[in-house]
Write a protein that holds these residues in place. Structure first.
Motif, PDB file in Angstrom:
ATOM      1  N   GLN A  35      33.776  51.451  38.779  1.00 24.06           N
ATOM      2  CA  GLN A  35      34.406  50.154  38.516  1.00 24.06           C
ATOM      3  C   GLN A  35      35.508  49.817  39.518  1.00 24.06           C
ATOM      4  O   GLN A  35      36.137  48.760  39.413  1.00 24.06           O
ATOM      5  CB  GLN A  35      34.996  50.147  37.091  1.00 24.06           C
ATOM      6  N   ILE A  37      38.448  51.136  39.747  1.00 24.30           N
ATOM      7  CA  ILE A  37      39.715  51.074  39.014  1.00 24.30           C
ATOM      8  C   ILE A  37      40.380  52.445  39.093  1.00 24.30           C
ATOM      9  O   ILE A  37      39.746  53.469  38.801  1.00 24.30           O
ATOM     10  CB  ILE A  37      39.492  50.656  37.548  1.00 24.30           C
ATOM     11  N   ARG A  62      40.581  42.623  34.348  1.00 23.89           N
ATOM     12  CA  ARG A  62      40.018  42.106  35.591  1.00 23.89           C
ATOM     13  C   ARG A  62      39.148  40.878  35.320  1.00 23.89           C
ATOM     14  O   ARG A  62      39.188  39.894  36.067  1.00 23.89           O
ATOM     15  CB  ARG A  62      39.202  43.196  36.286  1.00 23.89           C
ATOM     16  N   ASP A  63      38.363  40.932  34.242  1.00 18.55           N
ATOM     17  CA  ASP A  63      37.565  39.760  33.848  1.00 18.55           C
ATOM     18  C   ASP A  63      38.468  38.540  33.646  1.00 18.55           C
ATOM     19  O   ASP A  63      38.136  37.425  34.058  1.00 18.55           O
ATOM     20  CB  ASP A  63      36.822  40.027  32.541  1.00 18.55           C
ATOM     21  N   HIS A  66      39.652  37.160  36.885  1.00 14.01           N
ATOM     22  CA  HIS A  66      38.568  36.386  37.516  1.00 14.01           C
ATOM     23  C   HIS A  66      38.439  34.995  36.877  1.00 14.01           C
ATOM     24  O   HIS A  66      38.130  34.019  37.559  1.00 14.01           O
ATOM     25  CB  HIS A  66      37.242  37.129  37.382  1.00 14.01           C
ATOM     26  N   ASP A  71      42.027  37.211  42.570  1.00 13.17           N
ATOM     27  CA  ASP A  71      41.289  38.302  43.199  1.00 13.17           C
ATOM     28  C   ASP A  71      41.447  39.606  42.425  1.00 13.17           C
ATOM     29  O   ASP A  71      42.391  39.793  41.653  1.00 13.17           O
ATOM     30  CB  ASP A  71      41.789  38.527  44.634  1.00 13.17           C
ATOM     31  N   ASP A  72      40.516  40.541  42.671  1.00 15.97           N
ATOM     32  CA  ASP A  72      40.615  41.885  42.097  1.00 15.97           C
ATOM     33  C   ASP A  72      41.935  42.537  42.487  1.00 15.97           C
ATOM     34  O   ASP A  72      42.421  42.355  43.606  1.00 15.97           O
ATOM     35  CB  ASP A  72      39.478  42.778  42.624  1.00 15.97           C
ATOM     36  N   CYS A  73      42.500  43.299  41.576  1.00 12.50           N
ATOM     37  CA  CYS A  73      43.692  44.079  41.903  1.00 12.50           C
ATOM     38  C   CYS A  73      43.833  45.185  40.868  1.00 12.50           C
ATOM     39  O   CYS A  73      43.251  45.123  39.777  1.00 12.50           O
ATOM     40  CB  CYS A  73      44.946  43.214  41.929  1.00 12.50           C
ATOM     41  N   GLN A  74      44.576  46.218  41.215  1.00 11.72           N
ATOM     42  CA  GLN A  74      44.870  47.279  40.268  1.00 11.72           C
ATOM     43  C   GLN A  74      45.994  46.821  39.342  1.00 11.72           C
ATOM     44  O   GLN A  74      46.887  46.069  39.753  1.00 11.72           O
ATOM     45  CB  GLN A  74      45.276  48.554  41.017  1.00 11.72           C
TER      46      GLN A  74
END
Length: 225
Positions: A35, A37, A62-63, A66, A71-74
């Motif tokens: 994933q 993550i 994360r969903d 979005h 954007d994706d990030c930790q």
């Protein structure tokens, strides 16, 4: 579904919460890498159940990001296990042993977010919880509602958890359940309102905090915006 199901939308009042069901029986540590993550050191030292619920929570977070075109990030763990959101974002995550939910918002002045999901507390445990959860005034108000007592107790428990999550960025300390009280309850509109009783230096609380809720089978979800 193996470990986690596809995301779906849970409507709570005018808000949309992201939800996924998961099954820790199918969890493998490799799911983190799959994933993309990060697994924090504290989670590495945890039992499998905690690892699974943490990952499920970060996936729905994360969903939710979005959903607002972020954007994706930790999302690291901060003080008191609170998620550390990217700059300009506020949000909340919650989970039971089989589902995880999240919501995020773009930061605005005085904006707050609290979200909580709980399995309905068994009837026999409600009496034990009452003394730490509600005062006599609240008990009398709740007794007027046309819902099972176990559902009402769980809703108040969850609503006060949502309140704590919403105001934590300001108070930066743990609060007791009796530091707030239920001042209204509307089962038709699926809302209840809380008021802070405890004074916290340098923090100005709202006169009331309106919490929306949903009852889903044997679970309740509460949301404070």
């Amino acid at each position: 579904m193996r470990f986690i199901s596809p995301a779906k939308i849970l409507n709570i009042g005018p808000e949309q919460v992201i939800m996924r069901e998961y099954n820790s029986k199918y969890f493998l540590e490799a799911e983190f890498a799959a994933q993309n993550i990060n697994m924090p050191d504290t989670i590495k030292r945890s039992v499998v159940k905690r690892q699974a619920e943490f990952l499920a929570g970060r996936i729905v977070a994360r969903d939710a990001l979005h959903a607002i075109h972020h954007d994706d990030c930790q999302i690291p763990i901060g003080e008191h296990r609170a998620p550390v959101w990217p700059e300009g974002i506020i949000g909340a995550i919650s989970h039971t042993g089989s589902a995880a939910i999240a919501i995020v918002k773009k930061q605005q002045e005085n904006a707050q977010v609290g979200l909580d999901m709980e399995v309905i507390i068994p009837e026999e445990q409600c009496d034990q919880l009452q003394a730490m959860l509600i005062n006599e005034e609240e008990r009398q108000l709740l007794k007027q509602q046309d819902l099972p007592w176990s559902t009402l107790v769980t809703l108040v428990f969850s609503a006060k958890e949502s309140l704590f999550k919403a105001i934590y960025p300001e108070v930066r300390q743990y609060l007791e359940f009796l530091d707030s009280k239920v001042i209204s309850f509307d089962s038709e509109a699926q809302t209840l309102s809380l008021q802070m009783i405890r004074h916290v230096e340098s923090v100005t609380f709202r006169p009331r905090y309106d919490v929306q809720y949903r009852i889903l089978d044997n679970n309740v979800v509460t949301l404070l915006i």
